[in-house]
Write an enzyme that holds these catalytic residues in place. Sequence first.
Site: not given
Length: 445
Positions: A174, A335
């Site tokens: 991320d 996720d």
Amino acid sequence: MQNFKVSNIKRNKRKDTRGPRVKPHPPTRPNISGKSNFQNQNRIRKSAQAAAAGTAPYDAVQHRHYSLAAALLDRFSVLSAFPMALRFEVLARFNRARAAQLTLPHFVCQTPLFMPVGTQGTIKGLATDQLEEIGCQIILGNTYHLALRPTSELIDDMGGLHKFMNWPRAMLTDSGGFQMVSLLHLADITEKGVTFQSPVDGKPMLLTPEESIQIQNRIGADIIMALDDVVKTTITGPRIEEAMYRTLRWIDRCIAVNVLSSINNMHSYTAVYPKCRCLFYAIGGLAGGESKDSFWRVVAQCTAALPEDKPRYVMGVGYPLDIVVCSALGADMYDCVYPTRTARFGTALIPEGVLKLKHKAMTEDTRPIDPTCACMVCKKYTRAYIHCLVTKDAMGSQLLSYHNLYYMLKFPKGDVPEWVCNAMEVAGIDISSCCTPFSSSKDSD
């Protein structure tokens, strides 16, 4: 070397770092054909160098003032000018749902897929060979936390995170943007970037869009994300607009620094692989307190607007039923920490919902967690044994993490609330013959 072309587009060159104060231009069709929007290499190099060095004014970024989705499509088409270590091929469809093959530098993945979260280079309680054993294809690393410990420089010196943690399959990192919400009390957000107070030693850490991309490149993930200005889904008012326009400006800066890295390595095709990531479309900001009815409608609207030939990643979504619904609506990747975090609290995922192994009722229960599950835990251990462990021993949470991830990676089944029936109707899937829907007072949980 490849030649690049650019279409002549009128740009609004007002100096404004906070977003437009005038009526936006009407939407124009963005370039999503996969061809480059650049006219020549010198223009790319100069603009990228200026943006990366911070010497270009923000009005030079050349915004188009139309919807966020259209703007993202236009900006991300820039990256298609370069060779990409990715291929996305849709193999089968059923109305809006689809199954696809995603080819990444380290692994060929089958979608839809769930990605366990390994915040600091590890899925708590599980070894990497266990993750391979249960069929994990991609794991997620956290840019912010990895930059603090052990640092991206050390990871780079060790040959990248794949080698550092002995993980042979794909990885996504991320951008660090989510920490603007989860660590808001430690963060100060400005146009330059976000300054965090380190939870490790209290020192300030400035994370800019450029630095986020550079950290992720050092980590060496297969998929990297652009830094965005993240706000909670429950926030309303001008802060939403501010975050949207700032995100667009930050995406331009992320693309500029990543394009610069790619150009500098263009002489070596293999060197482009770890630098130039292929284009994904992420649907973020959900699973943050909104109602389930609002949740599925946003996903449906986004997947209907996004290109068919690119992966769609719904960030932070991990409840089993949510994943089934999003997949039916055309999403591909997900996720969440939910499966492993809930395991550490002694809770197992089963088709009927959840099973709390800490309850006294489990003390003498000789059944497996889920009689229909083929995982190693359900084959070898009883509820009574795991009940004994979760109250005293870390092995209990490890076994439950194994089971929960196995359950998530095989795609779950179970009862269907009313909001799911509504979402399936939009997806063109009739589930009336499969089960009897029920309304739940916890639909917004």
